[in-house]
Design a protein around this motif. Structure first.
Motif, PDB file in Angstrom:
ATOM      1  N   LEU A  51       0.472  -1.248   0.271  1.00  0.00           N
ATOM      2  CA  LEU A  51       0.453  -0.158  -0.039  1.00  0.00           C
ATOM      3  C   LEU A  51       0.969   1.573   0.022  1.00  0.00           C
ATOM      4  N   PRO A  52       0.356   2.217  -0.792  1.00  0.00           N
ATOM      5  CA  PRO A  52       1.594   3.282  -0.707  1.00  0.00           C
ATOM      6  C   PRO A  52       1.165   4.574   0.520  1.00  0.00           C
ATOM      7  N   ALA A  53       2.334   5.226   1.204  1.00  0.00           N
ATOM      8  CA  ALA A  53       1.755   6.203   2.425  1.00  0.00           C
ATOM      9  C   ALA A  53       1.365   7.270   1.943  1.00  0.00           C
ATOM     10  N   SER A  54       0.454   7.441   0.682  1.00  0.00           N
ATOM     11  CA  SER A  54       0.184   8.626  -0.087  1.00  0.00           C
ATOM     12  C   SER A  54      -1.574   8.290   0.255  1.00  0.00           C
ATOM     13  N   LEU A  55      -2.396   7.457   0.617  1.00  0.00           N
ATOM     14  CA  LEU A  55      -3.184   7.192   0.506  1.00  0.00           C
ATOM     15  C   LEU A  55      -4.197   7.983   1.528  1.00  0.00           C
ATOM     16  N   THR A  56      -5.241   8.900   0.969  1.00  0.00           N
ATOM     17  CA  THR A  56      -5.812   9.294   1.500  1.00  0.00           C
ATOM     18  C   THR A  56      -6.875   9.491   2.789  1.00  0.00           C
ATOM     19  N   ARG A  57      -7.239   9.989   4.209  1.00  0.00           N
ATOM     20  CA  ARG A  57      -7.903   9.558   5.195  1.00  0.00           C
ATOM     21  C   ARG A  57      -8.760   8.885   4.756  1.00  0.00           C
ATOM     22  N   PRO A  58     -10.072   9.110   3.731  1.00  0.00           N
ATOM     23  CA  PRO A  58     -10.773   8.145   3.304  1.00  0.00           C
ATOM     24  C   PRO A  58     -10.637   6.847   2.373  1.00  0.00           C
ATOM     25  N   GLU A  59      -9.081   7.425   1.383  1.00  0.00           N
ATOM     26  CA  GLU A  59      -8.763   5.597   1.084  1.00  0.00           C
ATOM     27  C   GLU A  59      -8.746   4.659   2.021  1.00  0.00           C
ATOM     28  N   GLN A  60      -7.565   5.426   3.264  1.00  0.00           N
ATOM     29  CA  GLN A  60      -6.566   4.438   3.985  1.00  0.00           C
ATOM     30  C   GLN A  60      -8.290   3.716   4.437  1.00  0.00           C
ATOM     31  N   ILE A  61      -9.955   4.411   5.134  1.00  0.00           N
ATOM     32  CA  ILE A  61     -10.235   3.668   5.857  1.00  0.00           C
ATOM     33  C   ILE A  61     -10.981   3.182   4.800  1.00  0.00           C
TER      34      ILE A  61
END
Length: 143
Positions: A51-61
């Motif tokens: 997983l990339p570190a650049s995930l936005t919060r909604p993507e991370q959730i």
């Protein structure tokens, strides 16, 4: 004066990456009966590493929810869902914080906790052959 901010293309988790991740999760879920729990944990950890570190919060959730569900299913199938340390690891994962790095750190702590709680697995490639003796008088002659 209005400012338009254009984010670089690499800062968003691409739709194709989401599709591939979810496809891989489905494949792993389908292999729950054929792979050991420790191998499954390792495979799921491999998905998280990618997983990339650049995930936005909604993507991370969204991604964290799917991966967390997969890990919870594994923990339940392995009989770990009643353990206090495993439950605490899941609570800590849910409370990981807003950054991808803090979530990833908690993820690996949760999977390490689950792996440590697994009963010792005996690695065998063939099912054991059990010789069961039956007295011939006990057998039904009509079978």
């Amino acid at each position: 004066m209005s400012a338009t901010i254009i984010a670089p293309a690499h800062s968003r988790f691409e739709r194709e990456q989401v599709t591939v991740l979810f496809d891989r999760c489905q494949v792993l879920a389908g292999r729950f009966g054929e792979l050991s729990a420790s191998v499954l944990i390792s495979e799921i950890d491999g998905l998280v590493v990618g997983l990339p570190a650049s995930l936005t919060r909604p993507e991370q959730i969204m991604v964290g929810g799917v991966l967390g569900h997969l890990l919870a299913r594994l923990a339940r199938g392995a009989g770990l869902d009643g353990r206090a340390d495993v439950a605490r690891a899941f609570f800590d994962l849910a409370d990981a914080g807003p950054t991808m790095e803090s979530w990833r750190l908690q993820w690996f702590r949760a999977t390490a906790c689950c792996a440590a709680a697994l009963p010792s697995e005996i690695v065998t490639h063939e099912p054991p052959i059990i010789d069961v003796g039956i007295e011939t008088e006990a057998l039904d002659p009509h079978l």
